[in-house]
Design an enzyme around this catalytic site. Structure first.
Site, mmCIF file in Angstrom:
data_model
loop_
_atom_site.group_PDB
_atom_site.id
_atom_site.type_symbol
_atom_site.label_atom_id
_atom_site.label_comp_id
_atom_site.label_asym_id
_atom_site.label_seq_id
_atom_site.Cartn_x
_atom_site.Cartn_y
_atom_site.Cartn_z
ATOM 1 N N LEU A 166 0.823 -1.205 0.000
ATOM 2 C CA LEU A 166 0.000 0.000 0.000
ATOM 3 C C LEU A 166 0.859 1.258 0.000
ATOM 4 O O LEU A 166 0.467 2.282 -0.546
ATOM 5 C CB LEU A 166 -0.921 0.022 1.227
ATOM 6 C CG LEU A 166 -2.030 -1.022 1.270
ATOM 7 C CD1 LEU A 166 -2.783 -0.933 2.583
ATOM 8 C CD2 LEU A 166 -2.985 -0.857 0.100
ATOM 9 N N ASP A 225 -1.577 14.777 18.742
ATOM 10 C CA ASP A 225 -1.374 15.080 17.316
ATOM 11 C C ASP A 225 -2.672 14.884 16.538
ATOM 12 O O ASP A 225 -2.685 14.301 15.455
ATOM 13 C CB ASP A 225 -0.265 14.199 16.741
ATOM 14 C CG ASP A 225 0.297 14.754 15.428
ATOM 15 O OD1 ASP A 225 0.110 15.970 15.174
ATOM 16 O OD2 ASP A 225 0.913 13.985 14.675
#
Length: 464
Positions: A66, A182
């Protein structure tokens, strides 16, 4: 390399790794990792180092790569024992045990693996062999950054409901003493039903642990989405309210299509001081006119500079979101459905499906609306899909299973960004066998091509 030309595989790997929102930029370890050793930094600069795509054991079969990047690779795989598709994230072998990047890799699995919530990406297992890897849920619905680029300014109610799902995931994390640190659009990804899920706990901290955590008092995160207290960790402690601040910034971005902050790299104390002094709440004129005052106030509540003026925790934020949503729909549909019999509610949903399937095609926007309406009617996702299969059969339309298989085949043949005559014949035969119309085929292929960024100018950057 221009953003629009960057390989899909590279952009997809950015999705899973520490990066800022420029996919052509290798993260600065002093900013986003904050613990990078000289060896780590040197390793980041290496080019062409061998990266393993070997399955961690005979139980798993690697289907395809991927993505790959500075830290390792992400592969699509199949669990041969139970037939489940999953993503395997493998760390580059050059990051030896004891390096900061290895520690962050292990920390991501350790933290996310303890959290069981529908709005958090599921970690199935961790393999600590020669090449460490994380076995995780494979999600194919893109991320919030992509959705903002394609749809923003978004519908106000849709944005609020997405934020509520994100907050639900954060509530679970915070109750375990975990602060993400984050939160940003590229770290919110969707499953095929449009459910938002929080991912990438690489710089998260456990507040319940002692102060020996490697990054507890360091400058970590993505500056454009960092709370003020995150920018001065030596002065202020960071807690769960920092994640709420980032959520407020994402809500603003969903509603306007623009980031409230664009700070760029922060390299000096003077630059940081100037940023903090200039922080202000968005005025009414900075929102689209159709955004209601309640929602504007919610954004401003979440991004107060002083954390004591924000909601006390994620549950308080969810309560505030629910109040705004209830004011939009004119009833508290989050709690009940007005006493309607379940049979009547299912029939209502079937009528909605017939309306949406009138042209034989359900668009991405209609799919999200169906998800919202099924939740409002108290219909679980599995039951909603069963009802859709029933209506599709009634209207003599292709089944969802066949459509998903066709979409998977399209993604597979286009993964190398080529489309041969043999590929075309294969898809024609499959579409004929499954009775998939030309309009449905075009929609599926367009969606995949947008995802792979094969249509120039459709989206500037698929994976931030």
């Amino acid at each position: 390399m221009a953003k629009s030309k960057q390989a899909f595989a590279e952009r997809l790997f950015d999705w899973f790794t520490r990066s800022d929102d420029d996919p052509t930029h290798i993260p600065d370890p002093t900013l986003l990792l904050a613990t990078g050793s000289a060896d780590d930094t040197a390793a980041l600069g290496e080019q062409g180092a061998p990266v393993s795509t070997k399955a961690p054991s005979k139980r798993y079969e690697i289907i395809k790569l991927l993505g790959k990047g500075a830290y390792g690779v992400v592969s699509l795989a199949r669990d041969l024992r139970i037939g489940r598709m999953l993503a395997i994230k493998q760390l580059n072998a050059r990051f030896r045990r004891g390096s900061s990047i290895y520690k962050h890799f292990v920390q991501e699995a350790r933290i996310a693996g303890q959290l069981d919530n529908p709005n958090i990406v599921t970690i199935y297992d961790v393999e600590a062999g020669e090449v460490p890897c994380i076995l995780m849920e494979h999600l194919s619905g893109g991320n919030l950054g992509t959705l903002i680029r394609l749809d923003a300014p978004m519908n106000e109610l849709e944005a609020l409901r997405l934020l509520r799902g994100i907050m639900n995931g954060l509530r679970a994390a915070h109750r375990h003493g975990v602060v993400h640190r984050d939160i940003k659009p590229s770290n919110i990804i969707f499953d095929q039903n449009g459910t938002p899920k929080v991912t990438d706990f690489g710089v998260a901290i456990f507040l319940k642990e002692d102060d020996t955590s490697a990054t507890k008092n360091l400058f970590v995160g993505t500056p454009d989405y960092m709370a003020p207290e995150q920018m001065e960790p030596e002065k202020y402690s960071v807690d769960a309210r920092a994640d709420l601040y980032a959520c407020g910034l994402m809500l603003y971005e969903m509603l306007t299509g623009e980031r409230l902050h664009r700070f760029g790299p922060i390299k000096t104390a003077e630059q940081l001081e100037k940023i903090l002094a200039g922080l202000s709440l968005p005025s009414d004129s900075e929102f689209p006119e159709e955004v209601t005052e309640d929602t504007r106030d919610l954004v401003r509540l979440l991004i107060r500079k002083d954390p004591d003026q924000r909601p006390a925790d994620a549950q308080a934020a969810i309560d505030a979101i629910d109040e705004v949503i209830a004011s939009h729909v004119g009833m508290d549909d989050l709690k009940d459905t007005g006493g309607e019999e379940p049979t009547i509610l299912r029939e209502m949903f079937e009528d909605i499906l017939r309306l949406f399937l009138g042209d034989g095609v359900i668009s991405a926007a209609e799919r999200r609306e169906l998800t919202i309406r099924s939740k409002r009617l108290g219909i679980e996702m599995d039951e909603a899909l069963e009802l859709e299969e029933k209506v599709r059969n009634e209207l003599q339309l292709p089944s969802l299973r066949h459509l998903q298989e066709y979409a998977w085949r399209v993604e597979s043949v286009l993964s190398d960004r080529k489309f041969t005559e043999e590929d075309h014949k294969l898809l024609d035969e499959l579409a004929w066998a499954y009775n998939i119309s030309e309009s449905e085929r075009t929609k599926i292929q367009d969606n995949v091509m947008v995802k792979f960024q094969m249509k120039e100018g459709v989206v500037e950057d698929l994976i931030p």
